[in-house]
Design an enzyme around this catalytic site. Structure first.
Site, PDB file in Angstrom:
ATOM      1  N   GLU A  68       0.860  -1.190   0.000  1.00 31.50           N
ATOM      2  CA  GLU A  68       0.000   0.000   0.000  1.00 31.50           C
ATOM      3  C   GLU A  68       0.891   1.233   0.000  1.00 31.50           C
ATOM      4  OE1 GLU A  68      -2.893   0.026   3.144  1.00 31.50           O
ATOM      5  OE2 GLU A  68      -3.700   1.974   2.537  1.00 31.50           O
ATOM      6  N   ASN A 123     -12.114  -0.888  -0.993  1.00 37.16           N
ATOM      7  CA  ASN A 123     -11.446  -1.459   0.176  1.00 37.16           C
ATOM      8  C   ASN A 123     -12.254  -1.174   1.442  1.00 37.16           C
ATOM      9  OD1 ASN A 123      -8.930  -2.446   1.662  1.00 37.16           O
ATOM     10  ND2 ASN A 123      -9.227  -0.422   2.587  1.00 37.16           N
ATOM     11  N   GLU A 124     -12.525  -2.218   2.209  1.00 38.60           N
ATOM     12  CA  GLU A 124     -13.166  -2.088   3.532  1.00 38.60           C
ATOM     13  C   GLU A 124     -14.273  -1.041   3.540  1.00 38.60           C
ATOM     14  OE1 GLU A 124     -10.103  -1.721   6.572  1.00 38.60           O
ATOM     15  OE2 GLU A 124      -9.555  -3.826   6.335  1.00 38.60           O
ATOM     16  N   TYR A 156      -6.815  -9.046  11.298  1.00 42.21           N
ATOM     17  CA  TYR A 156      -5.522  -8.879  11.968  1.00 42.21           C
ATOM     18  C   TYR A 156      -5.678  -9.342  13.415  1.00 42.21           C
ATOM     19  CZ  TYR A 156      -4.359  -5.833   8.034  1.00 42.21           C
ATOM     20  OH  TYR A 156      -4.124  -5.333   6.784  1.00 42.21           O
ATOM     21  N   GLU A 189      -6.399  -9.365   3.180  1.00 39.70           N
ATOM     22  CA  GLU A 189      -5.562  -8.726   4.207  1.00 39.70           C
ATOM     23  C   GLU A 189      -5.575  -9.625   5.427  1.00 39.70           C
ATOM     24  OE1 GLU A 189      -5.942  -4.588   5.300  1.00 39.70           O
ATOM     25  OE2 GLU A 189      -6.539  -4.064   3.268  1.00 39.70           O
ATOM     26  N   GLN A 230       1.421  -6.554   5.399  1.00 39.76           N
ATOM     27  CA  GLN A 230       1.773  -6.233   4.032  1.00 39.76           C
ATOM     28  C   GLN A 230       3.119  -6.878   3.718  1.00 39.76           C
ATOM     29  OE1 GLN A 230       1.048  -2.072   3.091  1.00 39.76           O
ATOM     30  NE2 GLN A 230      -0.919  -2.087   4.130  1.00 39.76           N
TER      31      GLN A 230
END
Ligand code: AHR
Length: 497
Positions: free
Chosen positions: A26, A171-172, A243, A291, A348
């Site tokens: 990113e 994204n999200e 995460y 992710e 990432q």
């Protein structure tokens, strides 16, 4: 403690799509500037890309890299990142509150990807923009020539189209932090119309619709159901993001977090299949876990970063040994659902919550999490098998019935190899594992690689990297019975051929 496993070549979960070993770059922190790109660095070529970093990316054998965001993409105008570099605008990047110099954009990243032996997975901005910018970007990237945007690309010195196959529709978009955050209905409508326009430009592309930002989002899994209700016929994948962190320093519970990950994957599959049934569709929706990683070490430090600077050291988690164990466990979650999880991107790749670290102007090195990722990426290609497992279980503060043995098995029929990935996640008890491999006649152990350390909090830094694998794993194989010793809190890769 003792455990048993029985492996049969006929008990197949599915072919492993190598794209589950994808990653993510990113425009954030020092991922691009000071990470993959650092003109003037002694390891950088004329184009500014650091060769030492490319070499480490190649060691990981990453087949696809998501780009350019992340939260950043929801405010990104792709046009700012093409054309003569000196004419590109410096912009306020609102997601991470930094200054974006736009020295790297679509064409530079595609060139880097070629050099790193990987493909680009491109995300389009569905925060501040919509179908028009997205279809123009597809035309710019994938149309051979003779139209405004494809000729613009040619005028920028890129004659051949990039032929980018996999595209993320935003994204999200379920997250209130996202620029242009939407309700599921708003997103579903926008995503399906954007998907239609993009596929009209290039019908060969594949599209990923945004799923939930994590399993704890209040709108999960209704978000997936609504989004897919709109987009089911036009998209090929739904995304998952997750995460983990050990914020309460409860390592036993931390190493059991993949029980939640398995449940997350199972729930998204169930939701996809509910919409499939509702639509009387023959099409199966696949999952893009685009992710995933450990992310928590750097959260406090990030609060002190000055806004509106170029490439500050954001999200620079320094990973420890227990993080590496959890990363191995997360990868095994994907293998166990190889039938449905077709893409996964470790978030990432460089400097930003990453397996590869660099010092600006200095060297690069491997974080602890580099190793399990490399192991599964290198040896987890083939067909994922379903072993029958007997393992002791225990309770932690947060979870009950946690299996001591976490495992996944991959059989590569062409290369005639069998790889057993195993984590003994117990913090104190070793495990003697007996594995029945009678279905693999004439196979022998070729390596038993182990990642272990007596300190769960041991880290790899520029100066010293004590967490690294060795090949002295204890295992024997006789008459189809493999016996392996798995010390407490250790990661294993047992390879047979
Ligand atoms: O990977 C870091 C950030 O995590 C991404 O920008 C965003 O998509 C997620 O919340």
């Amino acid at each position: 403690k003792k455990g048993k496993m029985s492996i049969d070549p006929l008990f197949q979960i599915g072919k492993v799509d190598e794209r589950i070993y994808g990653s993510f770059i990113e425009h954030l922190g020092r991922a691009v500037y000071g990470g993959i790109y650092e003109p003037g660095h002694h390891d950088a070529g004329e184009d500014g890309f650091r060769q030492d970093v490319i070499d480490l990316v190649k060691e990981l054998n990453v087949p696809i890299v998501r780009y350019p965001g992340g939260n950043m993409v929801s405010g990104y105008n792709w046009e700012d990142g093409v054309g003569p570099i000196e004419e590109r605008p410096k912009k306020l990047e609102l997601a991470w509150r930094v200054l974006e110099p736009n020295k790297v954009g679509t064409n530079e990243f595609a060139e880097w990807a070629k050099r790193a032996n990987t493909e680009v997975m491109m995300a389009v901005n569905l925060g501040t923009r919509g179908p028009d910018a997205a279809r123009n970007l597809v035309e710019y990237c994938n149309h051979p020539g003779g139209s405004y945007y494809s000729d613009l690309r040619v005028s920028h010195g890129v004659k051949q189209p990039h032929r980018i196959k996999t595209w993320c529709l935003g994204n999200e978009m379920d997250g209130p932090w996202q620029i242009g955050h939407k309700t599921a209905d708003e997103y579903g409508r926008l995503a399906v119309e954007t998907a239609k326009a993009m596929k009209l430009v290039d019908p060969t592309i594949e599209l990923v619709a945004c799923g939930s930002s994590n399993i704890d989002m209040p709108t999960f899994p209704e978000w997936e159901a609504t989004t897919l209700d709109y987009t089911y016929d036009e998209v090929d994948y739904i995304s998952l993001h997750q995460y983990y962190g050990n914020t309460s320093n409860d390592s036993a519970s931390y190493l059991a977090k993949t029980l939640e990950m398995d449940r997350f994957i199972a729930t998204v599959i169930a939701t996809c299949d509910y919409i499939k049934a509702k639509k009387r569709s023959k099409k199966t929706m696949y999952l893009s876990f685009d992710e995933w990683n450990v992310w928590y070490h750097s959260r406090e430090a990030d609060k002190a970063i000055e806004p509106w600077t170029v490439a500050p050291p954001q999200l620079e988690d320094v990973y420890n040994f227990e993080d590496a164990l959890l990363v191995g466990s997360m990868l095994m979650s994907f293998l166990r659902r190889a039938d449905r999880v077709k893409i996964a991107c470790m978030a990432q790749l460089v400097n930003v919550i990453a397996p590869i670290m660099t010092e600006t102007g200095g060297p690069s090195w491997r974080q602890t999490i580099f190793y399990p990722f490399m192991h599964v990426s290198l040896y987890g290609r083939g067909t994922s098998l379903q072993p029958v497992v007997q393992t002791p279980a225990y309770d932690t503060n947060k979870y009950t019935d946690v299996p001591q043995l976490d495992s996944a098995v991959v059989h590569n029929e062409e290369e005639k190899t069998l790889t057993i990935f195993a984590l003994n996640r117990h913090l104190h008890d070793g495990l003697d594992l007996e594995i029945d491999v009678r279905g693999f006649e004439h196979y022998q152990i070729v390596a038993h690689t182990v990642l272990e350390h007596n300190d769960l909090k041991a880290v790899n830094t520029k100066a010293y990297q004590p967490v690294k694998p060795h090949d002295q794993g204890q295992s024997t194989l006789q008459d189809g019975k493999l016996e392996a010793r798995l010390p407490r809190a250790s990661w294993h890769v047992i390879r047979l051929k």
